[in-house]
Design a protein around this motif. Structure first.
Motif, mmCIF file in Angstrom:
data_model
loop_
_atom_site.group_PDB
_atom_site.id
_atom_site.type_symbol
_atom_site.label_atom_id
_atom_site.label_comp_id
_atom_site.label_asym_id
_atom_site.label_seq_id
_atom_site.Cartn_x
_atom_site.Cartn_y
_atom_site.Cartn_z
ATOM 1 N N GLU A 198 0.804 -1.222 0.000
ATOM 2 C CA GLU A 198 0.000 0.000 0.000
ATOM 3 C C GLU A 198 0.838 1.272 0.000
ATOM 4 N N ASP B 85 -10.953 -7.968 -1.425
ATOM 5 C CA ASP B 85 -11.164 -8.261 -0.012
ATOM 6 C C ASP B 85 -10.234 -7.457 0.909
ATOM 7 N N ALA B 86 -9.626 -6.394 0.367
ATOM 8 C CA ALA B 86 -8.830 -5.485 1.205
ATOM 9 C C ALA B 86 -9.795 -4.693 2.082
ATOM 10 N N SER B 87 -9.272 -4.118 3.158
ATOM 11 C CA SER B 87 -10.142 -3.371 4.070
ATOM 12 C C SER B 87 -10.727 -2.153 3.360
ATOM 13 N N GLU B 88 -11.877 -1.707 3.849
ATOM 14 C CA GLU B 88 -12.565 -0.539 3.284
ATOM 15 C C GLU B 88 -11.638 0.673 3.290
ATOM 16 N N ASN B 89 -10.902 0.850 4.373
ATOM 17 C CA ASN B 89 -9.987 1.974 4.520
ATOM 18 C C ASN B 89 -8.890 1.943 3.450
ATOM 19 N N THR B 90 -8.313 0.773 3.234
ATOM 20 C CA THR B 90 -7.261 0.614 2.224
ATOM 21 C C THR B 90 -7.801 0.903 0.838
ATOM 22 N N ARG B 91 -8.967 0.317 0.510
ATOM 23 C CA ARG B 91 -9.569 0.542 -0.810
ATOM 24 C C ARG B 91 -9.835 2.019 -1.041
ATOM 25 N N GLU C 253 -7.304 -11.050 -2.739
ATOM 26 C CA GLU C 253 -5.910 -11.046 -2.281
ATOM 27 C C GLU C 253 -5.220 -12.351 -2.655
ATOM 28 N N LYS D 285 -2.062 -6.781 -1.004
ATOM 29 C CA LYS D 285 -3.415 -6.311 -1.281
ATOM 30 C C LYS D 285 -3.428 -5.187 -2.316
#
Length: 100
Positions: A23, A43-49, A69, A81
């Motif tokens: 990231e 399937d990465a976290s909402e924050n990462t996306r 992932e 991710k």
């Protein structure tokens, strides 16, 4: 079929040294405008996306959330991710395979 071809191409780009993974590293390269395509795991976290897609939109970089992932990890041989494709040719071909 085209999904698998895109993943195979991703593995080839990895071996050619045309990918940046992770990231923070990818976001830094987006800022420098050296990334042609960003792949974020579905399937990465909402924050990462959100972080990566917002940064991609701001710098007008294509961002796709197509693969899980595990699919990305299998293609490049590392659990990641977020992947940035640095090469314009690889990026164009992947986009055409995925959206085509």
């Amino acid at each position: 079929m085209n999904r698998q071809k895109a993943l195979n191409l991703l593995g080839l780009a990895m071996r050619a040294g045309k990918l940046i993974t992770g990231e923070e590293l990818t976001v830094n390269e987006i800022r420098k405008q050296k990334v042609s395509l960003v792949l974020v795991a579905s399937d990465a976290s909402e924050n990462t996306r959100k972080k990566v897609t917002d940064k991609s939109n701001f710098y007008q970089t294509t961002c796709l959330i197509e693969f899980t992932e595990s699919e990305l990890a299998h293609a490049i041989g590392k659990p990641r991710k977020v992947i940035g494709v640095m090469d314009q040719g690889f990026a164009k071909k992947m986009v055409s395979l995925i959206q085509g």
